[in-house]
Design a protein around this motif. Structure first.
Motif, PDB file in Angstrom:
ATOM      1  N   ALA A   1       4.614 -18.252  -7.357  1.00 45.94           N
ATOM      2  CA  ALA A   1       3.547 -19.260  -7.299  1.00 45.94           C
ATOM      3  C   ALA A   1       2.362 -18.748  -6.473  1.00 45.94           C
ATOM      4  CB  ALA A   1       4.103 -20.542  -6.671  1.00 45.94           C
ATOM      5  N   PHE A   2       1.335 -19.565  -6.399  1.00 49.06           N
ATOM      6  CA  PHE A   2       0.093 -19.344  -5.655  1.00 49.06           C
ATOM      7  C   PHE A   2       0.157 -20.130  -4.351  1.00 49.06           C
ATOM      8  CE2 PHE A   2      -3.981 -21.276  -4.542  1.00 49.06           C
ATOM      9  CZ  PHE A   2      -4.864 -20.217  -4.566  1.00 49.06           C
TER      10      PHE A   2
ATOM     11  N   LEU B   1       7.122 -19.831 -11.681  1.00 47.36           N
ATOM     12  CA  LEU B   1       6.961 -21.121 -11.018  1.00 47.36           C
ATOM     13  C   LEU B   1       5.471 -21.354 -10.804  1.00 47.36           C
ATOM     14  CD1 LEU B   1       9.243 -22.636  -8.334  1.00 47.36           C
ATOM     15  CD2 LEU B   1       6.757 -22.821  -8.076  1.00 47.36           C
ATOM     16  N   SER B   2       4.980 -22.466 -11.276  1.00 45.73           N
ATOM     17  CA  SER B   2       3.582 -22.878 -11.140  1.00 45.73           C
ATOM     18  C   SER B   2       2.638 -21.789 -11.657  1.00 45.73           C
ATOM     19  CB  SER B   2       3.284 -23.289  -9.712  1.00 45.73           C
ATOM     20  OG  SER B   2       2.077 -24.000  -9.712  1.00 45.73           O
ATOM     21  N   MET B   3       1.864 -21.097 -10.784  1.00 44.90           N
ATOM     22  CA  MET B   3       0.981 -20.040 -11.291  1.00 44.90           C
ATOM     23  C   MET B   3       1.791 -18.992 -12.061  1.00 44.90           C
ATOM     24  SD  MET B   3      -1.634 -17.468  -9.262  1.00 44.90           S
ATOM     25  CE  MET B   3      -0.364 -16.508  -8.416  1.00 44.90           C
TER      26      MET B   3
ATOM     27  N   TYR C   1       2.012 -20.100 -15.483  1.00 49.38           N
ATOM     28  CA  TYR C   1       0.783 -19.873 -16.262  1.00 49.38           C
ATOM     29  C   TYR C   1       0.753 -18.425 -16.777  1.00 49.38           C
ATOM     30  CZ  TYR C   1      -0.981 -23.773 -13.255  1.00 49.38           C
ATOM     31  OH  TYR C   1      -1.152 -24.941 -12.554  1.00 49.38           O
TER      32      TYR C   1
ATOM     33  N   ARG D   1     -11.306 -25.296  -7.498  1.00 54.47           N
ATOM     34  CA  ARG D   1     -10.814 -23.914  -7.385  1.00 54.47           C
ATOM     35  C   ARG D   1     -11.969 -22.953  -7.082  1.00 54.47           C
ATOM     36  NH1 ARG D   1      -5.568 -23.493  -9.205  1.00 54.47           N
ATOM     37  NH2 ARG D   1      -4.930 -24.760 -10.983  1.00 54.47           N
TER      38      ARG D   1
ATOM     39  N   LEU E   1       2.448 -28.616  -1.286  1.00 55.50           N
ATOM     40  CA  LEU E   1       3.404 -27.800  -2.055  1.00 55.50           C
ATOM     41  C   LEU E   1       4.842 -28.286  -1.888  1.00 55.50           C
ATOM     42  CD1 LEU E   1       1.975 -24.224  -1.334  1.00 55.50           C
ATOM     43  CD2 LEU E   1       1.786 -25.513  -3.469  1.00 55.50           C
TER      44      LEU E   1
ATOM     45  N   MET F   1      -7.164 -18.730 -12.533  1.00 50.72           N
ATOM     46  CA  MET F   1      -6.497 -19.970 -12.981  1.00 50.72           C
ATOM     47  C   MET F   1      -7.525 -20.956 -13.530  1.00 50.72           C
ATOM     48  SD  MET F   1      -3.318 -20.734 -10.390  1.00 50.72           S
ATOM     49  CE  MET F   1      -4.155 -20.546  -8.814  1.00 50.72           C
TER      50      MET F   1
ATOM     51  N   LEU G   1       2.435 -31.883  -7.827  1.00 49.95           N
ATOM     52  CA  LEU G   1       1.378 -31.123  -8.497  1.00 49.95           C
ATOM     53  C   LEU G   1       1.634 -30.919  -9.996  1.00 49.95           C
ATOM     54  CD1 LEU G   1       0.736 -28.437  -5.719  1.00 49.95           C
ATOM     55  CD2 LEU G   1      -0.449 -30.600  -6.089  1.00 49.95           C
TER      56      LEU G   1
ATOM     57  N   HIS H   1       7.173 -29.126  -5.214  1.00 50.44           N
ATOM     58  CA  HIS H   1       6.586 -28.131  -6.123  1.00 50.44           C
ATOM     59  C   HIS H   1       7.241 -26.758  -5.967  1.00 50.44           C
ATOM     60  CE1 HIS H   1       3.334 -26.730  -8.662  1.00 50.44           C
ATOM     61  NE2 HIS H   1       2.914 -25.869  -7.757  1.00 50.44           N
TER      62      HIS H   1
HETATM   63  C1  MLT Z   1       1.019 -22.830  -7.540  1.00 54.34           C
HETATM   64  O1  MLT Z   1       1.922 -23.313  -6.844  1.00 54.34           O
HETATM   65  O2  MLT Z   1       1.124 -21.718  -8.066  1.00 54.34           O
HETATM   66  C2  MLT Z   1      -0.235 -23.627  -7.693  1.00 54.34           C
HETATM   67  O3  MLT Z   1       0.009 -24.980  -7.463  1.00 54.34           O
HETATM   68  C3  MLT Z   1      -0.842 -23.402  -9.048  1.00 54.34           C
HETATM   69  C4  MLT Z   1      -2.126 -24.152  -9.200  1.00 54.34           C
HETATM   70  O4  MLT Z   1      -2.949 -24.162  -8.263  1.00 54.34           O
HETATM   71  O5  MLT Z   1      -2.356 -24.724 -10.273  1.00 54.34           O
END
Ligand code: MLT
Length: 264
Positions: free
Chosen positions: A24-25, A90-92, A95, A129, A153, A188, A215, A242
């Motif tokens: 994640a980020f 996970l999350s980022m 993506y 962002r 988070l 992102m 989130l 999260h």
């Molecule tokens: C993450 O946990 O990676 C972030 O919540 C991703 C996001 O900012 O969308």
């Protein structure tokens, strides 16, 4: 560049391809510290890379895009001679996994989407962002993020019952490179909607969601569970937010291992 990564376990006959888990980020592959050992002990090869600029990996440059992260993940798979993997994020990290699926579908045998969403950002989230990215670059420092981010988070149960983990997440965030974090925010912000890509994927999908994730919503999880010719399964993790992988490491490892067992 070859991404910095940690490899745990080995490929075993009848256990399917390697399991690659993306973090994640704004942190690094330590997010998966609880799963590395447990999933490897169940007989799987587990690879946890640091995405560009995070942890031990070199920064990306040029126009920020998750395409660059996905290209580097695929480059790592080539380096490891893994033609097809179980890809999770996970999350980022989710993506990025969806980006790999869009652009390199032949590399994805099955998907794990944890505390993430297939939708793109609405305009206000995109603007927030870009504002954060500008502040990070101007200040050349992580600023208040290590103090403020753990609150959103982590789930309420973790914040109330595990203050040490709140501190750990803050330290993980403060260890990151502000320029890499700014790049990630811009990348992102630019990501497209992946709903169709995920829903048309024919392979097995495991969706993991912390029940207290503020989130990524239950509706986001339902979108990723819809469609597809292959089996899709939800693992809801109680008392986790999260960052379910570190808030409830045993429950997340168990969900992963039992799902992987069903794929073999
Ligand atoms: C993450 O946990 O990676 C972030 O919540 C991703 C996001 O900012 O969308």
């Amino acid at each position: 560049m070859v991404l910095h990564f940690v490899e745990s376990g080995k490929l075993e006959r009848g256990k399917g391809p390697a399991v690659v888990l993306l973090h994640a980020f704004p942190m690094d592959s330590l997010l998966w510290v609880g799963q590395r050992k447990a999933v490897a002990a169940a007989g799987h090869l587990v690879v946890t890379p640091d995405l560009p600029g995070f942890g031990g990996s070199a920064r990306a440059d040029g126009e920020p895009s998750l395409d660059v992260y996905a290209d580097e993940v695929v480059h790592l798979l080539d380096h490891l001679a893994q033609p097809q993997v179980v890809l999770g994020g996970l999350s980022m990290g989710g993506y990025v996994a969806m980006n790999v699926l869009r652009r390199y579908p032949e590399r994805v045998a099955a998907l794990v989407l944890a505390d993430t969403k297939a939708s793109a950002d609405p305009a206000p989230a995109r603007e927030a962002r870009l504002a954060m990215a500008a502040e990070l670059v101007a200040g050349k420092a992580m600023g208040e993020l290590p103090r403020t981010m753990p609150t959103s988070l982590l789930g309420e149960s973790t914040r109330a019952g595990n203050p040490a983990l709140v501190g750990t997440v803050g330290r993980w965030i403060s260890a990151q490179d502000p320029f890499a974090v700014a790049y990630a925010q811009r990348a992102m912000a630019a990501r497209p909607d992946s709903t169709q890509v995920v829903q048309e994927f024919a392979g097995p999908v495991l969706v993991i969601r912390g029940a207290q994730d503020a989130l990524s919503s239950a509706a986001d999880a339902a979108t990723m569970l819809a469609g597809g010719a292959g089996p899709r399964q939800l693992a809801e993790i109680p008392a986790a937010g999260h960052l379910s992988a570190i808030e409830a490491p045993e429950a997340v490892s168990e969900a992963l291992i039992s799902w992987l067992r069903g794929l073999a």
